[in-house]
Design a protein around this motif. Structure first.
Motif, mmCIF file in Angstrom:
data_model
loop_
_atom_site.group_PDB
_atom_site.id
_atom_site.type_symbol
_atom_site.label_atom_id
_atom_site.label_comp_id
_atom_site.label_asym_id
_atom_site.label_seq_id
_atom_site.Cartn_x
_atom_site.Cartn_y
_atom_site.Cartn_z
ATOM 1 N N LEU A 25 0.840 -1.200 0.000
ATOM 2 C CA LEU A 25 0.000 0.000 0.000
ATOM 3 C C LEU A 25 0.871 1.244 0.000
ATOM 4 O O LEU A 25 1.860 1.324 0.737
ATOM 5 N N ASP A 26 0.481 2.231 -0.815
ATOM 6 C CA ASP A 26 1.200 3.501 -0.857
ATOM 7 C C ASP A 26 0.213 4.602 -1.235
ATOM 8 O O ASP A 26 -0.732 4.358 -2.002
ATOM 9 N N ILE A 27 0.423 5.773 -0.699
ATOM 10 C CA ILE A 27 -0.445 6.901 -1.032
ATOM 11 C C ILE A 27 0.408 8.045 -1.551
ATOM 12 O O ILE A 27 1.613 8.111 -1.315
ATOM 13 N N GLU A 28 -0.231 8.953 -2.268
ATOM 14 C CA GLU A 28 0.384 10.218 -2.659
ATOM 15 C C GLU A 28 -0.475 11.352 -2.108
ATOM 16 O O GLU A 28 -1.712 11.260 -2.094
ATOM 17 N N VAL A 51 4.728 2.858 6.458
ATOM 18 C CA VAL A 51 3.317 2.649 6.134
ATOM 19 C C VAL A 51 2.390 2.983 7.298
ATOM 20 O O VAL A 51 1.260 3.441 7.083
ATOM 21 N N ILE A 52 2.862 2.801 8.534
ATOM 22 C CA ILE A 52 2.003 3.114 9.685
ATOM 23 C C ILE A 52 2.084 4.587 10.029
ATOM 24 O O ILE A 52 1.066 5.282 10.150
ATOM 25 N N GLY A 93 8.548 -1.713 5.827
ATOM 26 C CA GLY A 93 9.797 -2.152 5.218
ATOM 27 C C GLY A 93 11.027 -1.656 5.941
ATOM 28 O O GLY A 93 12.024 -2.379 6.078
ATOM 29 N N ILE A 94 10.988 -0.425 6.438
ATOM 30 C CA ILE A 94 12.151 0.135 7.134
ATOM 31 C C ILE A 94 12.419 -0.643 8.415
ATOM 32 O O ILE A 94 13.553 -1.045 8.697
ATOM 33 N N GLU A 95 11.361 -0.873 9.198
ATOM 34 C CA GLU A 95 11.531 -1.593 10.459
ATOM 35 C C GLU A 95 11.949 -3.042 10.219
ATOM 36 O O GLU A 95 12.757 -3.594 10.972
ATOM 37 N N ALA A 96 11.423 -3.663 9.187
ATOM 38 C CA ALA A 96 11.788 -5.047 8.884
ATOM 39 C C ALA A 96 13.251 -5.157 8.495
ATOM 40 O O ALA A 96 13.958 -6.082 8.927
#
Length: 790
Positions: free
Chosen positions: A159-162, A230-231, A282-285
């Motif tokens: 999921l991604d938003i702009e 994402v959060i 993704g960063i935390e993972a």
């Protein structure tokens, strides 16, 4: 669904108090789809020392739904305990608070029902379900047993938003499942053509966007949501947009909302739990899997891992281009939006992040998207085993004191060396726990020992039981599982097990852990000190010299130049003999089986250990070397030097790499120093002069000490305000700047000429002298004859 045995993987877990008792809810991924499991009327339990029975009964005199029971358990103070069994979990919290002023501790009252249910059954992530009944697609009151080998295929959406520069929602992209889509705010153009590969759906209002998003989740039903920040960004902005138009955001299973909560120790940090779906950032993972990058921006990580990135430049270019596309070319914005989703999916695949997260859940007992929690993982493994040893756990804070010394770091011997080999103790702290039976229960037994029972003597006068302990067996199980994972080439599982196993020693030294005890962690770290010192004595008796050591490694100079084959043979022989010495010594002196294992790590054909800047003392945790493997392949290795540190400029890092590689290879280096200096002063290396530093606090928090990056950030945001652009650095972040004749200036607002003398004095010369001095030369002398060139 059949009520026969069924396997599942726990995605989310939750508890609630109901009139009939505490209720536990698990959402599982199974081979036949998602499954909700409900365990009703669960009794919650805590413990209290029996001597406090009267005080507890006084508090419970009017309650019939809390029961006291005699148990064959005791506290760490060797006091017998009573079990307090409550219909509702919150009753235990209220009772604990009521007893606190009386000096009575309620033990393990903070262990939540859904965690205790799993840990007492030795369940981590995989479960076997048996029995129960189906009610409204929910499996009720079945039995759960461990299924450690179950690995389902999880359904994943990226999921991604702009948004605008003011975080006004423009578009939402979803990728990774069959229905690839972008929801775009606005009316479709007159000539509406669908972009290739995904569906572009125009929405007249943000309310319509949220409603479309809710329907997409209900229809496609993913197990896992992934994204980049994402959060803290995407989901948070979506929630604000939904709230702004009074429309519920229903992304959880059964169309449930996100149960937002904040981190108690990190201001502004959010968690976004939702029923039935894990959310993995993704960063935390990447950080949890010990990946390291100078920047964790999606662009930078994509470039480094995939060799490609996005199609928009800097942060300011990005916002301007997003605005342009939204106003004039919405299909192009949709392509950009879903491109981000695609990059995240490919990064997850390349780095095997989902596999790592699943294996970590299996190893720790923590939820799939819970990447911290070393203390919780320790408790998950330890508590049930400790109970079976006849003990209940202490509370956090029961033991006070300062933690132990850290790992042993040997004084280094600076200089250049030929033929240095490094030996490394495999999983040092876990091997100490296994060998010397270091354990909370074992230490408690030793503290209260009576009679002639045999104990193992540890540092600081500690005694550990030879018979009663839990942690050595836990570590042994993880150790064997990791060996098996390595044999099976399951790298995500091997990495997860290694990280969990190595974290257990640190947990014992954390005051936030209920098992914290300075003597306990000292029995591990001080034993490590002793081991490295004894290893040093061993190798020096063989005629070699230990020039450095750090926690679990020892750097050995072979005293003369060896061929690569000779160096590898010497290192292998040393490792074999040291391991044999440990086995014989520990068996003869302490009747212990040794699990200590040192192994050959690296041969450095050339090695450099610098001094602390401005002194003759050898530095620590800083070195460089030209390594050679068994096949003869060479590689430059840098540890802790400017070359390996992100807070130095690329100018410094390139210079250090170039100079050291020439010295190691025996190539001419004086000409390199002179030419590099000339090129810098003449402006040929201006693209390497950029400092990139992090602002760790709000910009207005810097009052007394104002470092260069803060000065540059203030200039940048003053400029942003003048040109009516959003401020960028008020709440921290990363700033890029150069040093000019007027001081530090940000890239986006530089006006003054570059201060080349600063870079010469602060970046090039210190590095040059640290390398040249051991060679009998210095930067000033080497460049003074060329001053006319400058």
């Amino acid at each position: 669904m059949s009520l026969s045995k069924h396997q599942g993987f726990i995605l989310t877990r939750h508890w609630r108090d109901t009139p009939s008792g505490s209720e536990i809810e698990y959402w599982l991924a199974t081979d036949s789809g998602p499954l909700k499991v409900l365990l009703t009327a669960q009794t919650s339990v805590a413990f209290v020392e029996s001597r406090h029975r009267a005080a507890v009964q006084a508090q419970l005199s009017a309650r019939s739904d809390v029961e006291l029971r005699e148990l064959e358990l005791k506290s760490f103070q060797q006091e017998p305990v009573l079990g307090i069994y409550a219909k509702h979990f919150r009753q235990l919290g209220r009772l604990a608070r009521a007893l606190q002023p009386l000096g009575v501790s309620l033990l393990e009252a903070d262990v939540r029902p859904h965690e205790r249910y799993l840990m007492e059954r030795f369940i981590t992530a995989g479960v076997m379900l048996e029995g129960g009944r189906i009610e409204n697609s929910t499996l009720v009151n079945c039995k759960l047993q461990p299924a450690p080998d179950f690995r389902p295929v999880l359904k994943v959406v990226s999921l991604d938003i702009e948004t605008s520069q003011h975080q006004d929602l423009y578009s939402i992209a979803l990728d990774g499942m069959a229905e690839r889509v972008v929801f775009m705010l606005g009316e479709p153009p007159t000539e509406h053509m669908q972009p290739p590969g995904f569906q572009l759906i125009y929405c007249p209002t943000r309310q319509a966007m949220i409603e479309h998003l809710n329907e997409w989740f209900a229809r496609n039903d993913p197990d896992v949501i992934i994204g980049w920040n994402v959060i803290q960004f995407d989901l948070h902005v979506l929630q604000k947009a939904a709230d702004g138009c009074a429309t519920p955001l229903l992304l959880g299973r059964e169309r449930k909302p996100i149960a937002w909560r904040t981190h108690p120790g990190k201001q502004g940090y959010l968690f976004a739990p939702m029923p039935g779906r894990a959310v993995i950032d993704g960063i935390e993972a990447l950080r949890a899997a010990v990946w390291s990058f100078p920047s964790f921006s999606l662009e930078n990580v994509a470039q480094e891992l995939l060799g490609e990135g996005k199609d928009i430049g800097s942060e300011y270019d990005k916002m301007a281009e997003i605005e342009r596309r939204y106003q004039h070319d919405k299909p192009a914005l949709a392509i950009y939006n879903i491109r981000d989703c695609e990059l995240v999916l490919r990064i997850f695949e390349k780095a095997k992040l989902l596999q790592f997260a699943m294996e970590r859940a299996h190893a720790t007992g923590l939820q799939l998207d819970h990447f911290g929690g070393s203390i919780a993982a320790f408790s998950h493994h330890y508590l049930p085993r400790m109970h079976r040893m006849g003990y209940v756990a202490p509370n956090v804070g029961d033991v006070q004191g300062k933690s132990s010394p850290g790992g042993y770091v040997m004084d280094s011997k600076p200089g250049f060396y030929d033929s240095v080999v490094v030996l490394d103790y495999k999983s040092l702290y876990p091997s100490i726990i296994r060998t010397f039976l270091v354990d909370p229960v074992g230490l408690t037994e030793g503290l209260h020992a009576h009679g002639p029972a045999r104990f193992i003597k540890g540092p600081r006068g500690t005694l550990f039981s030879r018979e009663k302990h839990c942690l050595p067996e836990i570590v042994t199980t993880l150790w064997h599982a990791r060996d098996e994972a390595k044999r099976a080439r399951n790298e995500p599982l091997s990495q997860a097990l290694k990280l969990v196993m190595n974290s257990f020693a640190g947990v014992l030294g954390a005051s936030e852990c209920r098992f914290f005890n300075p003597d306990l962690i000292s029995a591990i770290t001080l034993r490590g000190h002793e081991m490295v010192k004894l290893t040093r004595e061993f190798v020096e008796k063989r005629g070699y010299e230990a020039i450095y050591g750090d926690t679990d490694s020892i750097f050995i100079w072979l005293k003369r130049t060896h061929t690569n084959e000779e160096a590898h043979a010497v290192a292998a022989e040393l490792a074999r003999d040291i391991n044999a010495w440990w086995k014989q010594t520990l068996l003869e002196e302490q009747d212990l089986e040794s699990f200590l294992e040192i192994e050959f790590d690296t041969h450095y054909k050339k090695f450099f250990m610098p001094t602390i800047r401005g002194s003759d003392v050898g530095s620590k945790k800083r070195y460089a070397g030209l390594s050679v493997d068994a096949a003869g392949n060479e590689a430059m290795i840098y540890r802790g030097l400017e070359m390996a540190r992100s807070d130095w400029t690329p100018l410094a890092r390139q210079f250090q790499e170039g100079l050291l590689s020439r010295v190691f290879q025996g190539a001419p280096y004086r000409e390199f120093v002179i030419e590099y200096t000339y090129s810098t002063l003449s402006g040929k290396k201006d693209d390497l002069l950029i400092y990139r530093k992090r602002l760790r606090h709000r910009l207005d928090a810097y009052v007394t000490h104002v470092p260069p990056q803060v000065r540059a950030a203030r200039i940048a945001d003053e400029y942003n305000i003048r040109i009516k652009r959003p401020t960028q650095y008020q709440n921290g972040g990363w700033i890029q700047y150069v040093m000019t004749k007027s001081g530090p200036e940000p890239l986006e607002a530089r006006q003054s000429p570059i201060d080349y003398e600063h870079y010469l004095a602060k970046q090039i010369q210190p590095i040059a002298d640290s390398i040249l001095h051991p060679l009998g030369e210095d930067f000033a002398t080497l460049t003074s004859s060329q001053q006319t060139l400058f």
